[in-house]
Design an enzyme around this catalytic site. Structure first.
Site, PDB file in Angstrom:
ATOM      1  N   LYS A 111     -26.960  62.955 -10.196  1.00 57.31           N
ATOM      2  CA  LYS A 111     -25.614  63.333 -10.644  1.00 57.31           C
ATOM      3  C   LYS A 111     -25.193  62.499 -11.852  1.00 57.31           C
ATOM      4  O   LYS A 111     -24.494  62.977 -12.740  1.00 57.31           O
ATOM      5  CB  LYS A 111     -24.596  63.164  -9.500  1.00 57.31           C
ATOM      6  CG  LYS A 111     -24.827  64.119  -8.331  1.00 57.31           C
ATOM      7  CD  LYS A 111     -24.188  65.456  -8.582  1.00 57.31           C
ATOM      8  CE  LYS A 111     -24.704  66.605  -7.745  1.00 57.31           C
ATOM      9  NZ  LYS A 111     -24.793  66.402  -6.318  1.00 57.31           N
ATOM     10  N   LYS A 194     -35.879  73.893  -6.591  1.00 57.78           N
ATOM     11  CA  LYS A 194     -35.278  74.556  -5.431  1.00 57.78           C
ATOM     12  C   LYS A 194     -34.171  75.516  -5.868  1.00 57.78           C
ATOM     13  O   LYS A 194     -33.596  75.371  -6.948  1.00 57.78           O
ATOM     14  CB  LYS A 194     -34.731  73.512  -4.458  1.00 57.78           C
ATOM     15  CG  LYS A 194     -33.589  72.714  -5.025  1.00 57.78           C
ATOM     16  CD  LYS A 194     -32.823  71.960  -3.948  1.00 57.78           C
ATOM     17  CE  LYS A 194     -31.650  71.282  -4.603  1.00 57.78           C
ATOM     18  NZ  LYS A 194     -30.603  70.821  -3.771  1.00 57.78           N
ATOM     19  N   LYS A 197     -27.006  76.095  -6.439  1.00 54.81           N
ATOM     20  CA  LYS A 197     -25.829  76.742  -7.021  1.00 54.81           C
ATOM     21  C   LYS A 197     -25.759  76.480  -8.517  1.00 54.81           C
ATOM     22  O   LYS A 197     -25.411  77.348  -9.294  1.00 54.81           O
ATOM     23  CB  LYS A 197     -24.560  76.208  -6.356  1.00 54.81           C
ATOM     24  CG  LYS A 197     -24.289  76.870  -5.030  1.00 54.81           C
ATOM     25  CD  LYS A 197     -23.243  76.117  -4.221  1.00 54.81           C
ATOM     26  CE  LYS A 197     -23.481  76.378  -2.745  1.00 54.81           C
ATOM     27  NZ  LYS A 197     -22.888  75.382  -1.866  1.00 54.81           N
TER      28      LYS A 197
END
Ligand code: TYM
Length: 329
Positions: A111, A194, A197
């Site tokens: 992040k 993967k 979103k």
């Protein structure tokens, strides 16, 4: 009876990764365990603080939970922000969470790279909030996908540390769980990584049949195997992983044989994959449409779920306060 806790962040609609990694297990586990399933709206604020979208996102996930088969008679279904006890336990657990270990968390490092302009304390302490969600119900098992493994390790560490520090055997050490097998990582359709979103590579439970067919037909492949029994590149392996998740073993074996003898036609493989995904998604989507505008039902479910979850959370907070020496005058 075992206690099960899990949640999904409210950052958008649910995709196949959420469904096969987590939600499908919620639905199975509610048959035999004491289950708490929530929508992690506080967690979504670490990266998506959007007041105009937040409630709508929570609401669509609630409708998707119910449409997929979560049953408010069997599970406590609730919203994280309806639980002040979770916020309190988060504060208390943060007193025993070390900056170094939080900074080393893989999700925090990722992040930091992706949101370099917003490296906030909520991101850093994401794992303690998640531990609070789980420990507040003293859970034994947490159904999650592979990407949450490290967060669960930290939850266990925080539980152990609390027990050791205060000389108690209070919090169980919760295990990540996938029904009958290892944790799963559902791949995306873009050839690597993967399904997620923010990756824009997902198939959603709310997608139409046409969207699903289009997305699957566009999935990245290559020019096909040229030698018998050759090893699959990641792009093709990903398509087979999806096929294994949604299709019958016979179908998987059929296409594996075609790959091995180089007679495979990716168009046929993708058509089959799309139809098998549709067979999973279409009935859920129909129920989403039926439920999503039923305000009365959705608020009944969320209120009832919060009441049940708070009952268990109040008990834990009272005991934790007692253990830590917090007393009322
Ligand atoms: P989130 O919202 O990113 O994802 C929700 C669940 O879906 C799983 N998942 C996947 N599984 C397999 N393959 C994929 N491609 C895939 N994408 C998502 C995730 O593993 C997860 O189980 N931190 C959590 C939310 C959370 C939570 C909790 C979970 C907050 N508190 C307490 C369990 C217990 C998260 O961000 O999940």
């Amino acid at each position: 009876m075992e206690t099960v806790v899990s949640g999904i962040r409210s950052t958008g609609n649910l995709h196949l990764g959420n469904y096969f990694g987590a939600l499908r297990n919620f639905i199975k586990m509610q048959e035999s365990a004491n289950c708490y399933f929530f929508i992690a709206d506080y967690h979504s604020l670490t990266t998506h603080p959007d007041p105009a979208a937040l409630h709508g996102n929570v609401r669509s996930i609630l409708a998707e939970y119910l449409a997929a088969g979560l049953d408010p008679e069997k599970s406590a279904i609730f919203i994280q922000s309806d639980m002040p006890q979770v916020a309190e336990l988060y504060l208390l657990l943060n007193m025993h969470a070390y900056i170094g270990e939080l900074e080393r968390t893989a999700s925090f490092k990722e992040k930091m790279r992706k949101h370099a302009d917003n490296v906030n304390a909520g991101l850093l302490t994401y794992p303690t909030l998640m531990a609070a969600d789980i420990l507040i119900h003293r859970a034994d098992k947490v159904p999650v996908g592979k990407d949450q493994e490290q967060h669960l390790e930290m939850t266990r560490k925080f539980a152990r540390r609390f027990n050791t520090k205060y000389g108690v055997n209070y919090f169980p050490e919760p295990e990540p769980y996938n029904f009958g097998s290892d944790l799963v990582k559902v791949p995306g359709l873009d050839g690597s990584g993967k399904m997620g979103k923010s990756e824009g590579n997902g198939i959603y439970l709310a997608d139409s049949d046409t969207d699903i067919r289009k997305k699957v037909m566009r999935a990245v492949t290559d020019s096909g195997p040229t030698e018998p029994n050759s090893e699959m590149p990641e792009t093709i392996r990903n398509i087979f992983t999806l096929l294994e998740i949604v299709s019958s073993p016979d179908t998987v074996a059929y296409f594996r044989e075609r790959y091995a003898d180089c007679s495979i036609r990716y168009g046929d493989l993708k058509k089959q994959l799309a139809e098998d995904i549709i067979a999973t998604v279409a009935p859920i989507r129909e129920r989403i449409v039926a439920i999503q505008n039923d305000d009365v039902y959705l608020s009944q479910v969320a209120r009832r779920g919060a009441e049940r979850a708070q009952e268990s959370a109040r008990k834990t907070i009272a005991e934790v306060r007692e253990i830590m020496g917090i007393k009322r005058f």
